[in-house]
Enzyme design. Sequence first.
Site, mmCIF file in Angstrom:
data_model
loop_
_atom_site.group_PDB
_atom_site.id
_atom_site.type_symbol
_atom_site.label_atom_id
_atom_site.label_comp_id
_atom_site.label_asym_id
_atom_site.label_seq_id
_atom_site.Cartn_x
_atom_site.Cartn_y
_atom_site.Cartn_z
ATOM 1 N N LYS A 120 0.530 -1.306 -0.093
ATOM 2 C CA LYS A 120 -0.042 -0.059 0.030
ATOM 3 C C LYS A 120 0.845 1.230 -0.051
ATOM 4 O O LYS A 120 2.058 1.192 0.203
ATOM 5 C CB LYS A 120 -0.981 -0.037 1.198
ATOM 6 C CG LYS A 120 -1.721 -1.338 1.460
ATOM 7 C CD LYS A 120 -2.751 -1.691 0.356
ATOM 8 C CE LYS A 120 -3.319 -3.043 0.376
ATOM 9 N NZ LYS A 120 -4.541 -3.461 -0.073
ATOM 10 N N LEU A 121 0.367 2.399 -0.288
ATOM 11 C CA LEU A 121 0.990 3.651 -0.383
ATOM 12 C C LEU A 121 1.456 4.357 0.688
ATOM 13 O O LEU A 121 2.441 5.150 1.049
ATOM 14 C CB LEU A 121 -0.141 4.802 -0.670
ATOM 15 C CG LEU A 121 -0.684 4.362 -2.242
ATOM 16 C CD1 LEU A 121 -1.676 5.309 -2.717
ATOM 17 C CD2 LEU A 121 0.552 4.379 -3.306
#
Length: 422
Positions: free
Chosen positions: A201-202
Amino acid sequence: MGLLALNGGTPVRRGGWPDWPQSSDATRRNLDAVLASHRWSISGQYRGEHSWEQRFADAFADFTDARCCVPAATGTASLTIALEACGVGAGDEVIVPGVTWVASASAVLGINAVPVLTDVDPATGCLDPDAVARAITPRCRAVTVVHLGSAVADLDALLAVTARHGIPLIEDCAQAHGARYKDRHVGRFGAAGTFSMQHSKLLTSGEGGAVITDDPVLARRVAHLRADGRTFSATPPAMDDMELVETAEIMGSNHCLSEFHAAILLAQMEKLPRETARRAASAARLDVLLRGLGCSPQETAAGTTMRAYYSYVVRLPATLTQVVGIKRAAAALSAELGLPCKPMYASLDRNPLYNPASRRRFALGDRFLAAVRPDSFALSAASDFSRCCISLPHRLLLAEPDEMQQVADAFAKVIAHGAELA
Ligand SMILES: *Cc1c(COP(=O)(O)O)cnc(C)c1O
């Protein structure tokens, strides 16, 4: 243009793209501090300092402008406890988009509720508000929306539908850290927003999650659900006492984020705005280049004011997808770029990862099993989106925007040589 790399030709580029995740001095410093602290979990004894978990909760609430943030062990746990805190449980129907990571649906099953797989908008891949309106029955107790890839769903239209029926909207923001709609962070439009901080994920600590909400009563239920029915004492305890008090307002499970994970997240958050801006700049360049080749980059709802690129999703020209399957096209692009390019997730009506009948725990009776049968849902836009879209990993967008020309060169080569792949 020579032979395709997949068929032994010279690739456009042999890898060397930015890595993900990336450590930093602050990450190492924070981890060392936890090691030395003698408190590795919020369920460990209080040692005179604010927990890293609460520091992260405060920072993430600030970042999203949410009133409350409760960290959790995973995105799945966050979604699970947000749903339960909204009162969703056994036999209730929950609307879930027809194309998403499997956890959006399996988390609903996990609380013995029924995921109602619902079709998506063909341009954004996110829940179609009209399809939602059609799918809501009197048994529906929540709608979960996913901001998929780099898109923000049409929140205004979705909120209009859920408000009309008096049911909560829960935003699964696992792919949307930093994304904004009408200048507000996603996750703040529905009753709650859930995040994953898993490796891809970011924002990541390897595994992790969080729930945000502006409703302190809901947040208190979420907190109990994630810590075995305990929550933080209002005032700091004495040294070596427990900071979590056993109020037992509602029974919970252990979904706590460890102090290590919280410390990593605090440090990783520092670079998120810079990375978001870089990805958006690269994506803007790529949009122009790929449109010129007949591809259609994923769109986002009209109110979007900031996109977060968890993945760069793009629909390939029909001339290519009609002759070659998306898996072959993705493999050919991967070979040209030295980077794993993937087909979009299979829609949930035919996704091998989504198979409720394979788990004994869902043998709750014939009615339940019939209600959750994946292939009983009509998902034409979702399955078309899966069949025609490629997903590029966000680390690619951390390269210099000028390097996007090579990505376009790889697409051009694969499109020109489509016949060789068939
Ligand atoms: C990653 C993801 C999840 C699950 O998060 P985990 O941390 O892996 O449990 C849920 N929904 C979406 C849309 C995701 O991308």
